[in-house]
Design a protein around this motif. Structure first.
Motif, PDB file in Angstrom:
ATOM      1  N   LEU A  28       0.806  -1.221   0.000  1.00 13.99           N
ATOM      2  CA  LEU A  28       0.000   0.000   0.000  1.00 13.99           C
ATOM      3  C   LEU A  28       0.841   1.274   0.000  1.00 13.99           C
ATOM      4  CD1 LEU A  28      -2.860  -0.969   2.484  1.00 13.99           C
ATOM      5  CD2 LEU A  28      -3.068  -0.588   0.020  1.00 13.99           C
ATOM      6  N   THR A  29       2.100   1.168   0.406  1.00 14.04           N
ATOM      7  CA  THR A  29       2.958   2.359   0.399  1.00 14.04           C
ATOM      8  C   THR A  29       3.209   2.852  -1.019  1.00 14.04           C
ATOM      9  OG1 THR A  29       4.977   0.999   0.356  1.00 14.04           O
ATOM     10  CG2 THR A  29       4.118   1.635   2.520  1.00 14.04           C
ATOM     11  N   GLY A  30       2.988   2.006  -2.018  1.00 14.40           N
ATOM     12  CA  GLY A  30       3.224   2.401  -3.406  1.00 14.40           C
ATOM     13  C   GLY A  30       1.989   2.385  -4.276  1.00 14.40           C
ATOM     14  N   LEU A  31       0.788   2.288  -3.657  1.00 13.21           N
ATOM     15  CA  LEU A  31      -0.460   2.218  -4.416  1.00 13.21           C
ATOM     16  C   LEU A  31      -1.358   3.409  -4.099  1.00 13.21           C
ATOM     17  CD1 LEU A  31      -1.428  -1.552  -3.946  1.00 13.21           C
ATOM     18  CD2 LEU A  31      -0.418  -0.511  -5.988  1.00 13.21           C
ATOM     19  N   GLN A  32      -2.010   3.950  -5.127  1.00 16.18           N
ATOM     20  CA  GLN A  32      -3.049   4.939  -4.928  1.00 16.18           C
ATOM     21  C   GLN A  32      -4.333   4.223  -4.492  1.00 16.18           C
ATOM     22  OE1 GLN A  32      -2.572   8.236  -5.205  1.00 16.18           O
ATOM     23  NE2 GLN A  32      -0.423   7.909  -5.750  1.00 16.18           N
ATOM     24  N   ASN A  33      -5.269   4.976  -3.913  1.00 17.04           N
ATOM     25  CA  ASN A  33      -6.506   4.367  -3.426  1.00 17.04           C
ATOM     26  C   ASN A  33      -7.240   3.584  -4.503  1.00 17.04           C
ATOM     27  OD1 ASN A  33      -5.958   5.536  -0.988  1.00 17.04           O
ATOM     28  ND2 ASN A  33      -7.596   7.049  -1.071  1.00 17.04           N
ATOM     29  N   VAL A  34      -7.370   4.168  -5.710  1.00 17.60           N
ATOM     30  CA  VAL A  34      -8.106   3.491  -6.772  1.00 17.60           C
ATOM     31  C   VAL A  34      -7.373   2.232  -7.222  1.00 17.60           C
ATOM     32  CG1 VAL A  34      -7.058   4.824  -8.657  1.00 17.60           C
ATOM     33  CG2 VAL A  34      -9.319   3.812  -8.958  1.00 17.60           C
ATOM     34  N   GLN A  35      -6.040   2.265  -7.229  1.00 14.95           N
ATOM     35  CA  GLN A  35      -5.275   1.070  -7.577  1.00 14.95           C
ATOM     36  C   GLN A  35      -5.504  -0.033  -6.548  1.00 14.95           C
ATOM     37  OE1 GLN A  35      -1.409   3.014  -7.681  1.00 14.95           O
ATOM     38  NE2 GLN A  35      -1.292   2.756  -9.884  1.00 14.95           N
ATOM     39  N   ALA A  36      -5.436   0.350  -5.269  1.00 16.63           N
ATOM     40  CA  ALA A  36      -5.628  -0.626  -4.204  1.00 16.63           C
ATOM     41  C   ALA A  36      -7.029  -1.220  -4.239  1.00 16.63           C
ATOM     42  CB  ALA A  36      -5.372   0.034  -2.845  1.00 16.63           C
ATOM     43  N   ALA A  37      -8.017  -0.406  -4.627  1.00 16.92           N
ATOM     44  CA  ALA A  37      -9.394  -0.894  -4.710  1.00 16.92           C
ATOM     45  C   ALA A  37      -9.576  -1.861  -5.867  1.00 16.92           C
ATOM     46  CB  ALA A  37     -10.357   0.291  -4.856  1.00 16.92           C
ATOM     47  N   VAL A  38      -9.119  -1.455  -7.048  1.00 20.27           N
ATOM     48  CA  VAL A  38      -9.351  -2.260  -8.251  1.00 20.27           C
ATOM     49  C   VAL A  38      -8.562  -3.561  -8.228  1.00 20.27           C
ATOM     50  CG1 VAL A  38      -9.117  -2.305 -10.767  1.00 20.27           C
ATOM     51  CG2 VAL A  38      -9.941  -0.249  -9.640  1.00 20.27           C
ATOM     52  N   VAL A  39      -7.321  -3.517  -7.744  1.00 16.73           N
ATOM     53  CA  VAL A  39      -6.483  -4.707  -7.805  1.00 16.73           C
ATOM     54  C   VAL A  39      -7.068  -5.851  -6.979  1.00 16.73           C
ATOM     55  CG1 VAL A  39      -4.965  -4.227  -5.823  1.00 16.73           C
ATOM     56  CG2 VAL A  39      -4.059  -5.436  -7.809  1.00 16.73           C
ATOM     57  N   GLN A  40      -7.864  -5.519  -5.957  1.00 16.24           N
ATOM     58  CA  GLN A  40      -8.440  -6.570  -5.120  1.00 16.24           C
ATOM     59  C   GLN A  40      -9.506  -7.381  -5.855  1.00 16.24           C
ATOM     60  OE1 GLN A  40      -8.832  -5.631  -0.717  1.00 16.24           O
ATOM     61  NE2 GLN A  40      -8.528  -3.565  -1.516  1.00 16.24           N
ATOM     62  N   VAL A  63     -12.473 -15.681 -19.957  1.00 14.03           N
ATOM     63  CA  VAL A  63     -12.938 -14.342 -20.354  1.00 14.03           C
ATOM     64  C   VAL A  63     -12.939 -13.397 -19.155  1.00 14.03           C
ATOM     65  CG1 VAL A  63     -14.916 -13.029 -21.207  1.00 14.03           C
ATOM     66  CG2 VAL A  63     -14.305 -15.210 -22.268  1.00 14.03           C
ATOM     67  N   ALA A  64     -13.447 -13.873 -18.010  1.00 13.42           N
ATOM     68  CA  ALA A  64     -13.502 -13.034 -16.812  1.00 13.42           C
ATOM     69  C   ALA A  64     -12.096 -12.638 -16.365  1.00 13.42           C
ATOM     70  CB  ALA A  64     -14.224 -13.772 -15.686  1.00 13.42           C
ATOM     71  N   SER A  65     -11.168 -13.562 -16.429  1.00 16.55           N
ATOM     72  CA  SER A  65      -9.789 -13.280 -16.020  1.00 16.55           C
ATOM     73  C   SER A  65      -9.166 -12.209 -16.900  1.00 16.55           C
ATOM     74  CB  SER A  65      -8.941 -14.562 -16.079  1.00 16.55           C
ATOM     75  OG  SER A  65      -9.448 -15.543 -15.209  1.00 16.55           O
ATOM     76  N   LEU A  66      -9.401 -12.305 -18.205  1.00 20.82           N
ATOM     77  CA  LEU A  66      -8.850 -11.315 -19.133  1.00 20.82           C
ATOM     78  C   LEU A  66      -9.439  -9.928 -18.872  1.00 20.82           C
ATOM     79  CD1 LEU A  66      -8.792 -13.371 -22.473  1.00 20.82           C
ATOM     80  CD2 LEU A  66      -6.831 -12.678 -21.082  1.00 20.82           C
ATOM     81  N   LEU A  67     -10.751  -9.863 -18.608  1.00 24.89           N
ATOM     82  CA  LEU A  67     -11.394  -8.582 -18.330  1.00 24.89           C
ATOM     83  C   LEU A  67     -10.881  -7.958 -17.035  1.00 24.89           C
ATOM     84  CD1 LEU A  67     -15.103  -9.342 -19.333  1.00 24.89           C
ATOM     85  CD2 LEU A  67     -13.604  -7.633 -20.389  1.00 24.89           C
ATOM     86  N   VAL A  68     -10.827  -8.753 -15.975  1.00 24.82           N
ATOM     87  CA  VAL A  68     -10.382  -8.232 -14.684  1.00 24.82           C
ATOM     88  C   VAL A  68      -8.919  -7.803 -14.736  1.00 24.82           C
ATOM     89  CG1 VAL A  68      -9.924  -8.814 -12.274  1.00 24.82           C
ATOM     90  CG2 VAL A  68     -12.077  -9.515 -13.335  1.00 24.82           C
ATOM     91  N   LEU A  69      -8.068  -8.682 -15.236  1.00 23.27           N
ATOM     92  CA  LEU A  69      -6.639  -8.364 -15.285  1.00 23.27           C
ATOM     93  C   LEU A  69      -6.360  -7.218 -16.248  1.00 23.27           C
ATOM     94  CD1 LEU A  69      -5.171 -11.978 -15.188  1.00 23.27           C
ATOM     95  CD2 LEU A  69      -5.383 -10.361 -13.312  1.00 23.27           C
ATOM     96  N   GLY A  70      -7.112  -7.176 -17.363  1.00 25.21           N
ATOM     97  CA  GLY A  70      -6.954  -6.073 -18.305  1.00 25.21           C
ATOM     98  C   GLY A  70      -7.384  -4.748 -17.680  1.00 25.21           C
ATOM     99  N   GLY A  71      -8.457  -4.770 -16.909  1.00 29.23           N
ATOM    100  CA  GLY A  71      -8.915  -3.566 -16.226  1.00 29.23           C
ATOM    101  C   GLY A  71      -7.910  -3.074 -15.204  1.00 29.23           C
ATOM    102  N   VAL A  72      -7.363  -3.996 -14.429  1.00 30.45           N
ATOM    103  CA  VAL A  72      -6.342  -3.635 -13.444  1.00 30.45           C
ATOM    104  C   VAL A  72      -5.114  -3.039 -14.134  1.00 30.45           C
ATOM    105  CG1 VAL A  72      -4.729  -4.551 -11.723  1.00 30.45           C
ATOM    106  CG2 VAL A  72      -7.111  -5.322 -11.743  1.00 30.45           C
ATOM    107  N   LEU A  73      -4.722  -3.612 -15.265  1.00 31.51           N
ATOM    108  CA  LEU A  73      -3.577  -3.102 -16.013  1.00 31.51           C
ATOM    109  C   LEU A  73      -3.829  -1.674 -16.494  1.00 31.51           C
ATOM    110  CD1 LEU A  73      -0.799  -3.635 -17.281  1.00 31.51           C
ATOM    111  CD2 LEU A  73      -1.987  -4.555 -19.297  1.00 31.51           C
ATOM    112  N   CYS A  74      -5.062  -1.388 -16.954  1.00 30.19           N
ATOM    113  CA  CYS A  74      -5.405  -0.031 -17.398  1.00 30.19           C
ATOM    114  C   CYS A  74      -5.234   0.979 -16.271  1.00 30.19           C
ATOM    115  CB  CYS A  74      -6.852   0.010 -17.900  1.00 30.19           C
ATOM    116  SG  CYS A  74      -7.100  -0.696 -19.540  1.00 30.19           S
ATOM    117  N   VAL A  75      -5.701   0.615 -15.083  1.00 30.90           N
ATOM    118  CA  VAL A  75      -5.597   1.512 -13.937  1.00 30.90           C
ATOM    119  C   VAL A  75      -4.137   1.771 -13.576  1.00 30.90           C
ATOM    120  CG1 VAL A  75      -6.086   1.783 -11.471  1.00 30.90           C
ATOM    121  CG2 VAL A  75      -7.849   0.882 -12.998  1.00 30.90           C
ATOM    122  N   PHE A  76      -3.340   0.716 -13.536  1.00 29.00           N
ATOM    123  CA  PHE A  76      -1.933   0.866 -13.168  1.00 29.00           C
ATOM    124  C   PHE A  76      -1.175   1.685 -14.209  1.00 29.00           C
ATOM    125  CE2 PHE A  76      -2.620  -2.163  -9.873  1.00 29.00           C
ATOM    126  CZ  PHE A  76      -1.564  -2.008  -8.995  1.00 29.00           C
TER     127      PHE A  76
END
Length: 291
Positions: free
Chosen positions: A231-243, A268-281
């Motif tokens: 968490l020392t290197g994550l923004q709030n939205v990153q910490a929320a989405v990555v979970q 399909v779900a894995s690609l969507l979730v991981l792709g979304g997390v990648l966009c945020v990061f």
């Protein structure tokens, strides 16, 4: 950046492992929810208390662990305790898909709303990534969705809000392992009260106890300490989405450890979730680099 990614990945693996261990223990009826919660927290306390002097020796100029000023936060300890209790009791009346959707939805909404109220402004790519992750997550759990019990819904929502607040509290941790340890230690009075109130209803066998110990010592104690480091290197939205990756990882764990089949929906779900997390990061990384 690489260190934060590694720590975050380890934390998500621990969270997913915790979900699997909790489901195995509570769904089988091998232990009651209160005993599971108490043993889980006590196991985390023991492991972290053992780890503290090791961390103290590594950190130059830091004294032995119980000789230090008492650290941590009673507020964070309360959030932790409420999360653990709400999580355990909710899964007595909710199935896995509904419980996970309510929990992680509550966590995400809590953290994002607090960030917005604090004046945060999200980029287009962050909103896109968030929507992708939510769609993927709902798509993954949708086949198992049934009408949840009102009590289970309320308990899991409270657990999600508490975990979101605990996560936000951890962003200010200067020494994550120590702060996590003392947060766990400060739940001891709460554990004592819970034990006294539920002693007459306690029931457990060796399997339930071992699952609770594994959940508390490894997936909770060590996992939460690693999460505080991340968490020392994550923004709030990153910490929320990555979970939101946790249900995907848990589903893959079911394939590996429970011989469950892997299908198109999981892929399909894995690609969507991981792709979304990648966009945020990537959006946050690009914004930080520009600044």
């Amino acid at each position: 950046m690489l260190k934060i990614i590694l720590l975050t990945s380890l934390a998500m693996l621990a969270f997913a492992g915790n979900s699997v261990l909790s489901r195995l223990a509570l769904a089988s009826g091998s232990i009651d929810a209160a005993s599971f919660s108490s043993i889980r927290l006590l196991s985390g306390i023991i492991v972290l208390a053992i780890l503290l002097p090791v961390v103290a020796k590594v950190r130059e100029g830091e004294a032995g662990h119980f000789r230090q000023a008492f650290r941590g936060s009673y507020k964070a300890a309360a959030y932790l305790f409420i999360y653990v209790i709400g999580f355990s009791y909710a899964y007595l009346t909710l199935d896995t898909g509904v419980g996970a959707l309510i929990l992680f939805g509550s966590v995400q909404l809590t953290m994002i709303l607090i960030s917005l109220f604090a004046g945060a402004r999200f980029q287009f790519m962050e909103w896109l990534g968030l929507m992708m992750a939510v769609v993927g997550f709902v798509y993954l759990v949708f086949p198992s969705l049934t009408e949840p019990s009102l009590l289970g819904f309320v308990l899991m929502t409270i657990a999600g809000i508490a975990w979101g607040l605990y996560t936000l509290k951890g962003r200010g941790a200067e020494q994550p392992v120590r702060d996590t340890a003392y947060n766990f230690i400060k739940t001891l009075p709460m554990i004592a009260v819970l034990t006294l109130l539920t002693l007459s209803d306690a029931r457990f066998d060796s399997s339930g106890v071992m699952l609770a110990i594994a959940s508390g010592a490894i997936a909770s104690g060590l996992g939460y300490a690693i999460w505080y480091m991340a968490l020392t290197g994550l923004q709030n939205v990153q910490a929320a989405v990555v979970q939101l990756t946790v249900p995907v990882i848990a589903a893959i764990g079911g394939v590996i450890f429970a011989s469950e089949s892997i299908g198109e929906r999981l892929i399909v779900a894995s690609l969507l979730v991981l792709g979304g997390v990648l966009c945020v990061f990537l959006s946050r990384h690009r914004a930080a680099k520009t600044a």
